[in-house]
Design a protein around this motif. Structure first.
Motif, PDB file in Angstrom:
ATOM      1  N   THR A 170      66.350  53.484 -56.452  1.00 21.30           N
ATOM      2  CA  THR A 170      66.610  54.490 -55.646  1.00 21.30           C
ATOM      3  C   THR A 170      67.336  55.953 -56.117  1.00 21.30           C
ATOM      4  O   THR A 170      66.987  57.171 -55.574  1.00 21.30           O
ATOM      5  CB  THR A 170      67.653  54.906 -54.704  1.00 21.30           C
ATOM      6  OG1 THR A 170      69.449  54.781 -55.760  1.00 21.30           O
ATOM      7  CG2 THR A 170      68.373  53.968 -53.922  1.00 21.30           C
ATOM      8  N   MET A 171      67.004  56.211 -57.772  1.00 15.47           N
ATOM      9  CA  MET A 171      66.885  57.061 -58.642  1.00 15.47           C
ATOM     10  C   MET A 171      68.390  57.838 -58.244  1.00 15.47           C
ATOM     11  O   MET A 171      68.509  58.766 -58.007  1.00 15.47           O
ATOM     12  CB  MET A 171      65.847  57.820 -58.888  1.00 15.47           C
ATOM     13  CG  MET A 171      64.714  57.336 -59.333  1.00 15.47           C
ATOM     14  SD  MET A 171      65.111  56.912 -60.120  1.00 15.47           S
ATOM     15  CE  MET A 171      63.270  56.605 -60.960  1.00 15.47           C
ATOM     16  N   LYS A 172      69.469  57.051 -57.335  1.00 14.18           N
ATOM     17  CA  LYS A 172      70.844  57.947 -57.108  1.00 14.18           C
ATOM     18  C   LYS A 172      71.921  56.776 -58.330  1.00 14.18           C
ATOM     19  O   LYS A 172      72.266  56.039 -58.706  1.00 14.18           O
ATOM     20  CB  LYS A 172      71.184  57.596 -56.154  1.00 14.18           C
ATOM     21  CG  LYS A 172      70.290  58.879 -55.381  1.00 14.18           C
ATOM     22  CD  LYS A 172      70.306  58.603 -53.426  1.00 14.18           C
ATOM     23  CE  LYS A 172      69.754  59.743 -52.805  1.00 14.18           C
ATOM     24  NZ  LYS A 172      69.702  59.406 -51.145  1.00 14.18           N
ATOM     25  N   LEU A 173      73.403  57.927 -58.304  1.00 12.90           N
ATOM     26  CA  LEU A 173      74.892  56.904 -58.854  1.00 12.90           C
ATOM     27  C   LEU A 173      75.001  55.760 -57.852  1.00 12.90           C
ATOM     28  O   LEU A 173      75.336  56.419 -56.942  1.00 12.90           O
ATOM     29  CB  LEU A 173      75.469  58.175 -58.970  1.00 12.90           C
ATOM     30  CG  LEU A 173      76.518  57.080 -59.791  1.00 12.90           C
ATOM     31  CD1 LEU A 173      76.800  56.651 -60.980  1.00 12.90           C
ATOM     32  CD2 LEU A 173      78.026  58.835 -60.248  1.00 12.90           C
ATOM     33  N   ALA A 174      75.326  54.766 -57.611  1.00 13.34           N
ATOM     34  CA  ALA A 174      75.129  53.886 -56.563  1.00 13.34           C
ATOM     35  C   ALA A 174      76.878  53.017 -56.830  1.00 13.34           C
ATOM     36  O   ALA A 174      77.518  53.045 -56.177  1.00 13.34           O
ATOM     37  CB  ALA A 174      74.490  52.400 -57.222  1.00 13.34           C
ATOM     38  N   ALA A 175      77.698  53.084 -57.618  1.00 13.40           N
ATOM     39  CA  ALA A 175      78.926  53.611 -57.818  1.00 13.40           C
ATOM     40  C   ALA A 175      79.702  53.633 -59.542  1.00 13.40           C
ATOM     41  O   ALA A 175      78.813  54.350 -59.904  1.00 13.40           O
ATOM     42  CB  ALA A 175      79.545  52.047 -57.526  1.00 13.40           C
ATOM     43  N   LYS A 176      80.526  53.758 -59.308  1.00 13.36           N
ATOM     44  CA  LYS A 176      81.534  54.159 -60.611  1.00 13.36           C
ATOM     45  C   LYS A 176      82.246  52.822 -60.892  1.00 13.36           C
ATOM     46  O   LYS A 176      83.805  52.920 -59.599  1.00 13.36           O
ATOM     47  CB  LYS A 176      82.277  55.210 -60.439  1.00 13.36           C
ATOM     48  CG  LYS A 176      81.795  56.227 -60.356  1.00 13.36           C
ATOM     49  CD  LYS A 176      82.482  58.096 -60.572  1.00 13.36           C
ATOM     50  CE  LYS A 176      81.335  59.168 -60.847  1.00 13.36           C
ATOM     51  NZ  LYS A 176      82.012  60.321 -60.860  1.00 13.36           N
ATOM     52  N   VAL A 177      82.730  52.249 -61.731  1.00  8.71           N
ATOM     53  CA  VAL A 177      83.988  51.017 -61.642  1.00  8.71           C
ATOM     54  C   VAL A 177      84.128  52.175 -62.899  1.00  8.71           C
ATOM     55  O   VAL A 177      84.310  51.975 -63.487  1.00  8.71           O
ATOM     56  CB  VAL A 177      82.879  49.794 -62.481  1.00  8.71           C
ATOM     57  CG1 VAL A 177      83.241  48.545 -62.483  1.00  8.71           C
ATOM     58  CG2 VAL A 177      81.881  49.352 -61.409  1.00  8.71           C
ATOM     59  N   HIS A 178      85.756  52.452 -62.277  1.00  6.06           N
ATOM     60  CA  HIS A 178      86.713  52.513 -62.893  1.00  6.06           C
ATOM     61  C   HIS A 178      87.690  51.383 -63.641  1.00  6.06           C
ATOM     62  O   HIS A 178      88.145  50.708 -63.892  1.00  6.06           O
ATOM     63  CB  HIS A 178      88.135  53.985 -61.997  1.00  6.06           C
ATOM     64  CG  HIS A 178      87.009  54.530 -61.466  1.00  6.06           C
ATOM     65  ND1 HIS A 178      87.346  55.694 -62.636  1.00  6.06           N
ATOM     66  CD2 HIS A 178      86.855  54.322 -60.315  1.00  6.06           C
ATOM     67  CE1 HIS A 178      86.926  56.103 -61.229  1.00  6.06           C
ATOM     68  NE2 HIS A 178      86.720  55.827 -60.010  1.00  6.06           N
ATOM     69  N   THR A 179      87.757  51.716 -65.138  1.00  3.50           N
ATOM     70  CA  THR A 179      87.981  50.469 -65.909  1.00  3.50           C
ATOM     71  C   THR A 179      89.630  50.419 -66.290  1.00  3.50           C
ATOM     72  O   THR A 179      89.611  49.269 -67.061  1.00  3.50           O
ATOM     73  CB  THR A 179      86.458  50.678 -68.075  1.00  3.50           C
ATOM     74  OG1 THR A 179      86.952  51.896 -68.087  1.00  3.50           O
ATOM     75  CG2 THR A 179      85.939  49.907 -66.902  1.00  3.50           C
ATOM     76  N   GLY A 180      90.329  51.902 -65.829  1.00  4.60           N
ATOM     77  CA  GLY A 180      91.411  51.380 -66.383  1.00  4.60           C
ATOM     78  C   GLY A 180      91.702  53.020 -67.789  1.00  4.60           C
ATOM     79  O   GLY A 180      90.815  53.564 -68.107  1.00  4.60           O
TER      80      GLY A 180
END
Length: 569
Positions: free
Chosen positions: A348-358
């Motif tokens: 999609t050439m988009k940001l699918a998610a943000k995984v916050h690591t802490g």
């Protein structure tokens, strides 16, 4: 009394810095060689802090000098007291406080192209050596970096024998192979030198070089074997080259881009990745928070994706390994300024998610880890945390964190393979008491099963739960045997000594990093930065086998056979 104490303290502080003028250190050269890797070529920060005068003006000079001398625990900042005097540290602070930006450059195609140099005849070598000369198969070779010696080494993974050691620019950062035709390998040095090697020919000769910049990091080869792309910190940008000749084809200048705060300025290029998912290279704009996607199948190799707003201080990345049509679809990008992994969807050439690591975790996946967990029925992915002793694990494509596993200290690399039951996680940024450990985390239970711990005279494989020593071995350190640089065609090589030096009387604490599966999954190699050797361990059990000695600050390793199966590696 308080007033008098304040005057006395100020006088003492002034006196301590008055001796900075007695230092003979070339601060600009020292910063370029040792500091800019983390703090940036224009001092803008990244893994390390922002060191521009505006950021430093309110800070205490004495405290800054102490940080140089003593380092900072659980960060990439080491103690420099062994090579800096107090006068040197004070002088470096003066240099930073008064620094003027005169080093920022713009990427220029003509300048890059002029540096392109042919060193050997590729076609003649390929015709003469149709099969690998020094090993049974080129896939048996592992690359290793000797950082401070400016060397890239080629090792027979099946025996541990060092085949050749080549001068390839200061601090070779990474070496990769052409998966379509794995007889060709490419290295990029932090000094901006891109080199192409023929690893099937005797001695693994260099075929060509090109100077892509003054400071560089990322490197990737297209799966069709036609193109190689290198990324620069300075001048900011990326360079696309012909993978058969190393001739530069196009530059992507990032000297003027919009960052997350809406400001226009230069950006370094952090990671570069290829993918089997499509004819794409993607690369991260470290200072702008963007990812660009280039389509190399189209005329003039255009940027077809610009994914913004990922996070601050982008660094390394790796691709997902979900089976089927999504294999290699997602780029998982570390944002160390926002403590997250940004998931870029190349469909999609988009940001699918943000995984916050802490909070304050500063993710640093290195080569990253992606594997299928049978117990959960999920594809899992993992990163190290630089500032916190933990490994963060999440699912794909749900992008949900499933576990954070505690280790003994901040690390730089997590690695795994099909033939090992573990994720191998280093603690290289932890305290000296713990940076000699590698934790073996079970891929099914997500618990630490075993710990490899190498002391000054003996090494141990320890059961993490019972603390029982499973294996113990002789880890005696030896002095390096000096050898002289030799000419090899049109390049320089360093022969490998054929014997060990004397035992070191005052051994240092080994500092372990970067575990890499090798020998078709049978072995895992672990570099020992401070001792100058690479340890070889059984991938299935974690047991020690032997050392490769006589190296200088070994870091990154890359097994051709292992990386053939990993997207973007």
């Amino acid at each position: 009394m308080n007033k008098l104490l304040s005057i006395a303290a100020a006088t003492a502080l002034t006196a301590s810095f008055a001796f900075a003028g007695t230092s003979n250190m070339d601060f600009a050269k020292k910063f370029e060689k040792e500091c800019q890797g983390c703090h940036g070529p224009i001092h803008q920060g990244g893994v390390g802090s922002d060191l521009r005068p505006k950021a430093l003006k309110k800070k205490n000079r004495e405290m800054l000098a102490e940080t140089i001398m003593n380092g900072r625990e659980n960060t990439a900042m080491p103690a420099w007291s062994s090579t800096f005097s107090k006068d040197d540290a004070a002088g470096m602070i003066d240099y930073l406080m008064d620094w003027k930006n005169t080093v920022e450059l713009k990427l220029d195609f003509d300048e890059v192209h002029k540096s392109w140099t042919k060193l050997a005849d590729r076609d003649a070598l390929a015709k003469k050596y149709t099969k690998a000369a020094d090993v049974k198969d080129v896939k048996d070779i592992t690359f290793a970096t000797e950082r401070d010696a400016s060397l890239v080494d080629f090792i027979d993974s099946t025996t541990g024998k060092v085949l050749s050691r080549h001068k390839a620019g200061f601090a070779v950062h990474v070496t990769v192979t052409n998966k379509k035709d794995p007889r060709y390998a490419y290295s990029i040095s932090r000094s901006g030198k891109l080199t192409m090697f023929d690893i099937a020919a005797p001695g693994q000769p260099a075929l060509a070089t090109v100077q892509v910049g003054q400071e560089s990091r990322g490197l990737a080869v297209s799966p069709d074997g036609k193109y190689v792309m290198a990324g620069n910190y300075n001048p900011g940008g990326a360079v696309l080259c012909d993978a058969k000749t190393l001739e530069p084809l196009k530059v992507y200048d990032t000297s003027r881009v919009i960052d997350m705060d809406g400001q226009i300025g230069p950006s370094r290029v952090a990671y570069i990745a290829d993918t089997p998912y499509g004819p794409y290279f993607s690369f991260g704009l470290k200072d702008a928070g963007h990812v660009y996607v280039v389509d190399y199948s189209k005329p003039d190799f255009p940027i077809v994706g610009d994914i913004a707003g990922i996070g601050k201080v982008l660094h390394d990345a790796f691709l997902n390994e979900n089976k089927g049509e999504d294999f290699g679809r997602y780029v998982q990008v570390a944002s160390q300024g926002s403590d997250l992994m940004g998931i870029v969807d190349q469909k999609t050439m988009k940001l699918a998610a943000k995984v916050h690591t802490g909070k304050k975790s500063k993710p640093h996946p290195g080569q990253g880890s992606s594997w299928f967990n049978k117990k959960m029925g999920k594809q899992l992915n993992a990163t190290q945390s630089m500032n916190i002793g933990q490994v963060v694990i999440w699912t794909s494509p749900e992008w949900k964190i499933v576990k954070k596993i505690k280790t003994s200290g901040g690390g730089l690399f997590v690695g795994t393979g099909e033939d090992t039951p573990w994720i191998w996680s280093d603690c290289v940024l932890g305290k000296p008491a713990f940076y000699n450990e590698v934790h073996l985390i079970n891929k099914e239970t997500l618990e630490t099963d075993r710990i490899i711990k190498v002391g000054k005279t003996k090494g141990q494989l320890i059961d993490a739960k019972t603390k029982k020593v499973i294996q113990e071995w002789d880890a005696t350190q030896h002095e390096k045997v000096a050898v002289n640089e030799k000419a090899f065609g049109k390049e320089k090589i360093l022969p490998m000594p054929d014997h060990l030096g004397k035992a070191v009387k005052n051994p240092v604490q080994p500092r372990l990093l970067h575990a890499e599966p090798a020998n078709h999954g049978k072995w895992t190699m672990i570099s020992e930065w401070t001792t100058g050797r690479i340890g070889i361990y059984e991938s299935e059990t974690g047991k020690f086998i032997k050392y490769i000695e006589n190296l200088t600050t070994p870091t990154f390793t890359y097994s051709v056979e292992h990386r053939q199966h990993i997207p973007g590696a």
